[in-house]
Design an enzyme around this catalytic site. Structure first.
Site, PDB file in Angstrom:
ATOM      1  CG  ASN A  88       9.029  -6.615  12.695  1.00 35.54           C
ATOM      2  OD1 ASN A  88       8.551  -7.738  12.624  1.00 35.54           O
ATOM      3  ND2 ASN A  88       8.687  -5.648  11.855  1.00 35.54           N
ATOM      4  CD  GLU A  89       9.079  -7.350   7.923  1.00 38.02           C
ATOM      5  OE1 GLU A  89       9.028  -6.229   7.428  1.00 38.02           O
ATOM      6  OE2 GLU A  89       8.304  -8.268   7.596  1.00 38.02           O
TER       7      GLU A  89
ATOM      8  CG  ASN B  28       7.164 -10.518  10.131  1.00 38.19           C
ATOM      9  OD1 ASN B  28       6.888 -11.227  11.100  1.00 38.19           O
ATOM     10  ND2 ASN B  28       7.704  -9.318  10.273  1.00 38.19           N
TER      11      ASN B  28
ATOM     12  CE1 TYR C 138       2.418  -5.684   0.913  1.00 43.36           C
ATOM     13  CE2 TYR C 138       3.165  -6.990   2.768  1.00 43.36           C
ATOM     14  CZ  TYR C 138       2.534  -5.870   2.274  1.00 43.36           C
ATOM     15  OH  TYR C 138       2.028  -4.941   3.133  1.00 43.36           O
TER      16      TYR C 138
ATOM     17  CD1 TRP D 233       0.095  -6.630   9.400  1.00 45.95           C
ATOM     18  CD2 TRP D 233       0.952  -7.036  11.423  1.00 45.95           C
ATOM     19  NE1 TRP D 233       0.630  -5.467   9.861  1.00 45.95           N
ATOM     20  CE2 TRP D 233       1.157  -5.680  11.101  1.00 45.95           C
ATOM     21  CE3 TRP D 233       1.393  -7.524  12.666  1.00 45.95           C
ATOM     22  CZ2 TRP D 233       1.801  -4.796  11.978  1.00 45.95           C
ATOM     23  CZ3 TRP D 233       2.028  -6.643  13.527  1.00 45.95           C
ATOM     24  CH2 TRP D 233       2.222  -5.307  13.173  1.00 45.95           C
TER      25      TRP D 233
ATOM     26  CE  LYS E 281      -0.832  -6.474   4.682  1.00 42.60           C
ATOM     27  NZ  LYS E 281      -0.320  -5.092   4.659  1.00 42.60           N
TER      28      LYS E 281
HETATM   29  C1  GCB Z   1       5.495  -6.265   7.939  1.00 44.56           C
HETATM   30  C2  GCB Z   1       5.801  -5.377   9.078  1.00 44.56           C
HETATM   31  C3  GCB Z   1       4.576  -4.678   9.607  1.00 44.56           C
HETATM   32  C4  GCB Z   1       3.729  -4.177   8.452  1.00 44.56           C
HETATM   33  C5  GCB Z   1       3.311  -5.372   7.616  1.00 44.56           C
HETATM   34  C6  GCB Z   1       2.471  -4.985   6.405  1.00 44.56           C
HETATM   35  O1  GCB Z   1       6.190  -7.184   7.628  1.00 44.56           O
HETATM   36  O2  GCB Z   1       6.479  -6.021  10.108  1.00 44.56           O
HETATM   37  O3  GCB Z   1       4.968  -3.643  10.451  1.00 44.56           O
HETATM   38  O4  GCB Z   1       2.648  -3.437   8.872  1.00 44.56           O
HETATM   39  O5  GCB Z   1       4.423  -6.033   7.160  1.00 44.56           O
HETATM   40  O6  GCB Z   1       1.271  -4.850   6.539  1.00 44.56           O
HETATM   41  O7  GCB Z   1       3.032  -4.827   5.331  1.00 44.56           O
END
Ligand code: GCB
Length: 762
Positions: free
Chosen positions: A388-389, A443, A449, A523, A544
């Site tokens: 992941n990322e 993602n 953002y 998310w 979130k």
């Molecule tokens: C992401 C991550 C996750 C974070 C989310 C966020 O891309 O994978 O773990 O919690 O962003 O809320 O910024």
């Protein structure tokens, strides 16, 4: 195998003296497992305990009991743990989200035995996760069991859960192959004759298939059954999650000595780059939610009741898929997913930044092996997420190699399931990282953002155009939302329920309109502990979620998703927490999966809608001064009625408690570069042997002059705890590729002009 709970009356202390390994803790606290020692501070945002702790328990054994074989099963201990029996190390684990077992016999004695488990959630440079947006809770946070076996038993120590792997696959016209592969252990190491019997039972307990095999075991013997099944009733996701039970029995001279009862579903899953996902040949859009495992006040020490509550909310919202992020979850949760018919994305915490201390990336490999071996028999799992990322700080060949290796390991352990990854948005569509797994998730936080909500569709379409052969989905999208905040004019970073609603609707429409998009995982379903966060009016949490971390408040967006996904009819008025309204005219938002809806203010019906839209807006509804009773009534085609109601208060002045007080927000997103002159900037040809924007921050920091240049442009950025973990990886150049740093291209040349004259000392 006989398994008993071993959870009561442990003595716990939040310190890790050497002596606790062999001596009783004098003044510990009695606790019951599961136990997390960061239940409160892991969600407070005021700093959390990280370090060694010790759990102890005594067990008395008779000489006769010692003639049996004993194992301790630790559900999970975070992050690193060591088990000592009577002062001697019996086993340990650096995979804080996986189960592990320890063979006890060599260290047990007649009479009283002292078990000490040292659990440490400090940062280890070679243990994942190294850096992530969630709290790394510590504790012996899943159940511990005591296992007793006879001499002959199914394998317990190969990192698997069941000692056997069940694989089902469709071979032709309704015929499914069922393969059961496992091992039998003989503790006596002399030849024993055994018999293995497998029986497949349907839900009513009728035998559908039965086979027996003889097996002579000296130390360890593998066995394999391959059977065919004609027209089994299929596991049809949430529509009909039909499960059979596979009973596997081990006999020694007609005596039953070990047994497993495993639930199994037969299904096919096909993922295509242009038409989406097919479950048993039928198209299915993945209406997904993501879940972190923690819960208010208990951290990650979940009971079955917590997990069942979560599952009831997932069922209520109508999701058909779930991303269990960012690590291995409790085995019971995967079981709940099998039973509920959810398609599960399971993954490991190879997240954010790779370890520079563990060149072999062994810890990620170990966690992957355990996840796959332990969760293999859950039919709900359709893919293994291997990163992941991981390119947050830098994207390079070394990382590609690591991902490639993990993909190969996953393929080797599981030849049937898909292998997937979740990329950060900055990974270019063309990046070769995208070629390393069967399909790709991105993602995407357009409209939070970076950029705007509408850019989500633009990005997905661009990806699909450039990479028409790679199936793609959105593995994360969401916005932080504090349910006490409200606005008539929702906008990015206002943290209001109203902005979350707009954001979510845009995403759901985007997925729905695009057949090629496999689906999305919002998310997240629940707010979760994130010690590094302080925003949106709350500390220590990522907000979130569609539901608060205590599972008590369902934000409006929960019902938006429900209106899109669920078949359970309902109607809901959005904005019920936005009680004090200072405007006379208000848009009333009704969320429903029923077509025919009427809205009333007091006794008066003020509007009616009859359409398929999940979001029905009644524009400009006038409110009288003081209290207004709003009611909505929906009637389905069979004449069943559904209601919701709320009180709104028309007030004179705007209620300022609905607006975030912008004091705490200071993120790494700035426009500080505006103070530097970036006009007429010439490109700089980089000289070898001198510093440049291609050196890691760590290297720059080793030289006082280079460090000063860095600090001139970025201040103390590299010293904040999150960046500190990335210093060895991140370069100014790699930072410039991350939109959150807002670094204009020209600035790189300006910085290089200053850095590239500082000679590197040999
Ligand atoms: C992401 C991550 C996750 C974070 C989310 C966020 O891309 O994978 O773990 O919690 O962003 O809320 O910024």
């Amino acid at each position: 195998m006989h398994k008993i709970d071993f959870n009561d009356r442990w003595v716990f202390i939040k310190e890790g003296k050497e002596s606790y390994i062999e001596k009783e803790i004098p003044d510990g606290e009695y606790i019951t497992l599961p136990h997390c020692f960061n239940g409160i501070d892991g969600q407070s945002g005021d700093g959390m305990y990280k370090g060694k702790t010790c759990y102890q328990k005594k067990v008395a054994l008779t000489g006769e009991e010692l003639r049996e074989y004993h194992y301790l099963e630790i559900g999970a201990a975070s992050l690193v743990s060591h088990v000592y029996i009577n002062g001697i190390l019996a086993g340990s684990s650096r995979c804080g989200f996986s189960m592990y077992r320890v063979f006890l016999n060599p260290l047990l004695k007649e009479g009283e035995n002292l078990i000490s488990i040292v659990v440490d959630n400090s940062r280890f440079d070679d243990v994942y996760p190294l850096m992530a947006d969630f709290s790394f809770y510590g504790g012996l946070y899943r159940e511990v069991s005591w296992i007793t076996t006879r001499a002959l038993h199914f394998e317990l120590l190969d990192n698997s859960r069941d000692g056997m792997y069940i694989t089902q696959k469709a071979i032709k016209n309704g015929i499914y192959e069922l393969k059961i592969k496992g091992s039998v252990i003989n503790e006596l190491h002399n030849k024993l004759e055994s018999k293995i019997k497998v029986t497949l039972l349907d839900k009513e307990g009728n035998g559908v298939l039965s086979k027996t095999m003889k097996c002579a075991v000296i130390e360890k013997e593998e066995f394999e059954f391959i059977e065919e099944l004609n027209q089994p009733r299929l596991w049809q996701g949430i529509e009909d999650p039909y499960l059979y039970t596979l009973k596997v029995e081990l006999y020694q001279e007609e005596q039953l000595v070990d047994e497993r009862n495993l639930e199994i579903g037969f299904r096919t899953i096909e993922i295509t780059p242009d038409k989406g996902v097919f479950l048993n040949g039928k198209p299915i859009k993945l209406n997904g939610v993501s879940r972190h495992q923690d819960f208010a006040e208990v951290g990650n020490a979940l009971t079955k009741e917590h997990m069942e509550l979560d599952m009831s909310l997932i069922k209520e919202i109508g999701a058909n898929s779930i991303r269990l992020s960012h690590y291995q979850h409790h085995d019971y949760f995967y079981t709940l997913c099998d039973r509920a018919g959810l398609l599960v994305w399971a993954e490991i915490p190879f997240i954010s930044v790779p370890s520079t201390a563990d060149k072999e990336n062994q810890n990620a490999k170990d966690q992957l092996e355990r996840l796959i071996k332990q969760a293999y028999n859950h039919c709900s799992i359709y893919c293994w997420g291997i990163q992941n990322e991981i390119t947050i700080a830098i994207e390079n060949e070394q990382i590609y190699e690591m991902v490639k290796e993990l993909a190969a390991i996953a393929r080797n352990l599981d030849a049937v399931r898909y292998i997937a990854q979740a990329n950060i948005h900055s990974v270019a569509n063309e990046s070769s990282l995208n070629d390393l797994t069967d399909f790709v998730g991105y993602n995407l936080y357009y409209g939070w953002y970076y950029k705007e909500m509408k850019d989500l569709a633009v990005r997905l379409d661009e990806f699909h155009k450039v990479r028409p052969n790679i199936p793609v989905m959105v593995t994360e999208y969401g916005v932080d939302t504090n349910p006490v905040l409200h606005s008539y004019t929702p906008s990015v970073k206002d943290y209001t329920e109203e902005y979350q609603l707009l954001f979510q609707e845009n995403a759901l429409k985007t997925f729905k309109e695009r057949e090629y998009v496999l689906g999305g995982y919002v998310w997240a379903l629940f707010d979760f502990g994130s010690e590094i966060r302080n925003e949106g009016g709350t500390k220590g949490k990522n907000q979130k979620g569609l539901v608060t971390i205590d599972r008590k408040i369902k934000k409006d967006t929960f019902y938006l998703c429900k209106a899109y996904w669920s078949k359970e009819k309902f109607v809901k008025l959005a904005g019920s927490r936005f009680v004090n309204r200072h405007q006379e005219e208000n848009d009333m938002v009704v969320l429903s999966n029923v077509n025919s809806v009427k809205l009333f203010v007091g006794e008066k019906m003020i509007g009616e809608r009859n359409d398929h839209e999940p979001v029905k807006i009644f524009k400009g509804v006038k409110l009288a001064h003081g209290e207004n009773f709003i009611r909505v009534e929906a009637v389905d085609s069979e004449g069943n009625c559904y209601y919701d109601e709320m009180f709104l208060n028309r007030v004179k002045d705007m209620d300022l408690s609905y607006v975030l007080k912008k004091t705490e927000e200071k993120t790494t997103v700035t426009n500080w570069f505006q103070k530097f002159d970036l006009t007429n900037v010439q490109e700089v040809a980089i000289k070898e042997g001198y510093y440049s924007t291609f050196d890691t921050i760590e290297e720059l920091y080793k030289n006082e002059e280079a460090k000063a240049v860095f600090k001139k442009y970025f201040g103390d950025l590299a010293e904040n705890p999150q960046m500190a973990t990335m210093r060895g990886l991140m370069t100014i150049d790699s930072m410039s590729k991350r939109s959150r740093f807002n670094i204009p291209k020209e600035l790189l040349s300006v910085i290089n002009k200053e850095l590239n004259v500082i000679e590197k000392r040999k």
